[in-house]
Design a protein around this motif. Structure first.
Motif, PDB file in Angstrom:
ATOM      1  N   MET A 143       0.814  -1.216   0.000  1.00 26.34           N
ATOM      2  CA  MET A 143       0.000   0.000   0.000  1.00 26.34           C
ATOM      3  C   MET A 143       0.852   1.273   0.000  1.00 26.34           C
ATOM      4  SD  MET A 143      -3.220  -0.471  -0.435  1.00 26.34           S
ATOM      5  CE  MET A 143      -3.997   1.031   0.142  1.00 26.34           C
ATOM      6  N   PRO A 144       1.809   1.443   0.910  1.00 29.74           N
ATOM      7  CA  PRO A 144       2.604   2.676   0.865  1.00 29.74           C
ATOM      8  C   PRO A 144       3.842   2.588  -0.004  1.00 29.74           C
ATOM      9  CG  PRO A 144       3.114   1.498   2.873  1.00 29.74           C
ATOM     10  CD  PRO A 144       2.057   0.675   2.152  1.00 29.74           C
ATOM     11  N   ARG A 145       4.301   1.362  -0.360  1.00 31.82           N
ATOM     12  CA  ARG A 145       5.632   1.250  -0.956  1.00 31.82           C
ATOM     13  C   ARG A 145       5.695   0.456  -2.251  1.00 31.82           C
ATOM     14  NH1 ARG A 145       6.523  -0.653   4.397  1.00 31.82           N
ATOM     15  NH2 ARG A 145       7.417  -2.615   3.669  1.00 31.82           N
ATOM     16  N   GLY A 146       4.667  -0.274  -2.609  1.00 28.60           N
ATOM     17  CA  GLY A 146       4.726  -1.075  -3.823  1.00 28.60           C
ATOM     18  C   GLY A 146       4.823  -0.206  -5.068  1.00 28.60           C
ATOM     19  N   PRO A 147       5.646  -0.587  -6.057  1.00 27.82           N
ATOM     20  CA  PRO A 147       5.797   0.210  -7.280  1.00 27.82           C
ATOM     21  C   PRO A 147       4.527   0.179  -8.124  1.00 27.82           C
ATOM     22  CG  PRO A 147       7.000  -1.861  -7.478  1.00 27.82           C
ATOM     23  CD  PRO A 147       6.519  -1.784  -6.059  1.00 27.82           C
ATOM     24  N   LEU A 148       3.897   1.316  -8.273  1.00 23.80           N
ATOM     25  CA  LEU A 148       2.629   1.382  -8.981  1.00 23.80           C
ATOM     26  C   LEU A 148       2.787   1.246 -10.485  1.00 23.80           C
ATOM     27  CD1 LEU A 148       0.770   4.184  -6.979  1.00 23.80           C
ATOM     28  CD2 LEU A 148       0.736   1.706  -6.644  1.00 23.80           C
ATOM     29  N   GLU A 149       4.028   1.200 -10.959  1.00 23.46           N
ATOM     30  CA  GLU A 149       4.241   0.935 -12.380  1.00 23.46           C
ATOM     31  C   GLU A 149       3.822  -0.481 -12.753  1.00 23.46           C
ATOM     32  OE1 GLU A 149       6.528   1.892 -10.278  1.00 23.46           O
ATOM     33  OE2 GLU A 149       6.987   3.978 -10.806  1.00 23.46           O
ATOM     34  N   GLN A 150       3.764  -1.355 -11.756  1.00 21.94           N
ATOM     35  CA  GLN A 150       3.331  -2.729 -11.992  1.00 21.94           C
ATOM     36  C   GLN A 150       1.805  -2.792 -11.921  1.00 21.94           C
ATOM     37  OE1 GLN A 150       5.378  -5.631  -9.585  1.00 21.94           O
ATOM     38  NE2 GLN A 150       7.314  -4.510  -9.690  1.00 21.94           N
ATOM     39  N   PRO A 151       1.152  -3.237 -12.983  1.00 21.21           N
ATOM     40  CA  PRO A 151      -0.313  -3.191 -13.038  1.00 21.21           C
ATOM     41  C   PRO A 151      -1.007  -3.893 -11.866  1.00 21.21           C
ATOM     42  CG  PRO A 151       0.573  -3.648 -15.209  1.00 21.21           C
ATOM     43  CD  PRO A 151       1.737  -3.705 -14.266  1.00 21.21           C
ATOM     44  N   ALA A 152      -0.500  -5.045 -11.452  1.00 17.12           N
ATOM     45  CA  ALA A 152      -1.161  -5.774 -10.372  1.00 17.12           C
ATOM     46  C   ALA A 152      -1.094  -4.996  -9.065  1.00 17.12           C
ATOM     47  CB  ALA A 152      -0.532  -7.156 -10.197  1.00 17.12           C
ATOM     48  N   ILE A 153       0.046  -4.344  -8.818  1.00 18.49           N
ATOM     49  CA  ILE A 153       0.186  -3.566  -7.585  1.00 18.49           C
ATOM     50  C   ILE A 153      -0.712  -2.335  -7.631  1.00 18.49           C
ATOM     51  CG2 ILE A 153       1.795  -2.197  -6.194  1.00 18.49           C
ATOM     52  CD1 ILE A 153       3.949  -4.222  -6.894  1.00 18.49           C
ATOM     53  N   ARG A 154      -0.744  -1.656  -8.776  1.00 16.36           N
ATOM     54  CA  ARG A 154      -1.645  -0.506  -8.887  1.00 16.36           C
ATOM     55  C   ARG A 154      -3.096  -0.949  -8.696  1.00 16.36           C
ATOM     56  NH1 ARG A 154      -2.055   4.656 -10.292  1.00 16.36           N
ATOM     57  NH2 ARG A 154       0.184   4.860 -10.690  1.00 16.36           N
TER      58      ARG A 154
END
Length: 334
Positions: free
Chosen positions: A281-292
């Motif tokens: 939630m605070p740190r995952g790279p949002l460039e990755q579709p699954a994380i976003r």
């Protein structure tokens, strides 16, 4: 994509994640496979809507601390406190999450409970996981800062939270003259911050707050060992746990802490994110579709939880979550 309403349909019978689960020991805060700390931001470059302010408790002027505040454009329906992960106020998307809450009509406040947010963000940014000498040195740095946080007296944290709420109440009256007093507050905790939320949801700590607290959400919660059991055992207000796939088994749907909350508040108190790693939630790279995707779903889950308990123009609801029976037993599909 609009995820509102999804968490009411998410299953507590998710398949076992492929990543190994850690035993609930007290030695770890983040899991070894967790996302590393980031300097801050959501990679979109969007400007922050709130502001960082310095708050000074009148009874302890030497104990000033920083806090991020984000207000809605119109009068608020309530306050949501955000308790940071172990990396502090200036590492990760804490401010952006506050802005999302403000956009939904809440006043969001994220106090620097450690009191060293900027220095902590700089010190805790070495690479992770540990593979090289610089990373090992970085780990030693992390351990020292984590131990410092874990030794922080609860009374220091509680006073900061109380003063934050009193400041928000005052500022709400100044910004919205004639508005009704704020009905209540909720709390969101990330990793270490989930232990703060658990404390606030007990009768003894809720009584210290200047307004009623109606419930809380813990993302990838760090609630390990005997302390976690004690904290959750004392919770008397709805507490929604959202574990990642690599979080310890005790906070997973079949875990001991989950069982306590389910028995107390119903099956809709656990929403797992099995494809995510601790800290998404605070740190995952949002460039990755699954994380976003799951970041947006996490935000929607959080907002819907508080929608039920701090409705617009309604009374606060401190009881068990009011949801249609059977929805949480349906299979979750993306």
């Amino acid at each position: 994509q609009d995820f509102r309403g999804v968490y009411k349909r998410m299953s507590t019978d998710m398949a076992t994640p492929t990543a190994p689960l850690l035993p609930p020991t007290a030695e770890d805060c983040c899991t070894p496979s967790a996302h590393p700390p980031i300097a801050g931001g959501d990679s979109s470059g969007a400007p922050l809507l709130g502001q960082f302010v310095v708050l000074t408790p009148p009874q302890a002027p030497e104990s000033s601390f920083e806090c991020y505040l984000s207000f809605p454009e119109r009068k608020s329906r309530g306050v949501i406190l955000l308790a940071t992960d172990i990396f502090g106020l200036h590492a990760g998307r804490h401010a952006q999450m506050c802005d999302k809450l403000a956009g939904a009509g809440f006043i969001a406040a994220c106090p620097d409970l450690f009191g060293d947010g900027r220095a902590r963000a700089e010190a805790l940014n070495p690479s992770w996981p540990i593979k090289t000498l610089p990373n090992i040195c970085g780990l030693l740095c992390k351990i020292s800062w984590m131990k410092r946080a874990l030794k922080l007296p609860w009374d220091v944290i509680a006073r900061k939270i109380e003063h934050t709420l009193r400041h928000v109440m005052s500022e709400h009256g100044r910004r919205f003259p004639g508005a009704a007093p704020l009905a209540g507050c909720g709390a969101v905790g990330l990793c270490w911050g989930a232990s703060i939320v658990a404390r606030l949801l007990s009768d003894s700590e809720a009584a210290r707050l200047p307004m009623p607290i109606i419930g809380g959400v813990g993302f990838h919660p760090s609630l390990r060992g005997n302390e976690g059991e004690t904290l959750v055992g004392a919770v008397t207000r709805p507490f929604l746990l959202c574990p990642a796939g690599d979080d310890p088994v005790n906070v997973q749907p079949s875990g001991a802490l989950a069982a306590v909350l389910v028995a107390r508040f119903g099956t809709n108190t656990i929403v797992p994110f099995p494809e995510m790693l601790h800290g998404w939630m605070p740190r995952g790279p949002l460039e990755q579709p699954a994380i976003r995707r799951d970041y947006e779903l996490g935000l929607a889950t959080m907002l819907e939880f508080f929608d039920d308990k701090l409705p617009v123009g309604g009374d606060v609801a401190c009881g068990a979550p009011d949801m249609a029976p059977g929805l949480m037993s349906q299979a979750h599909s993306r």
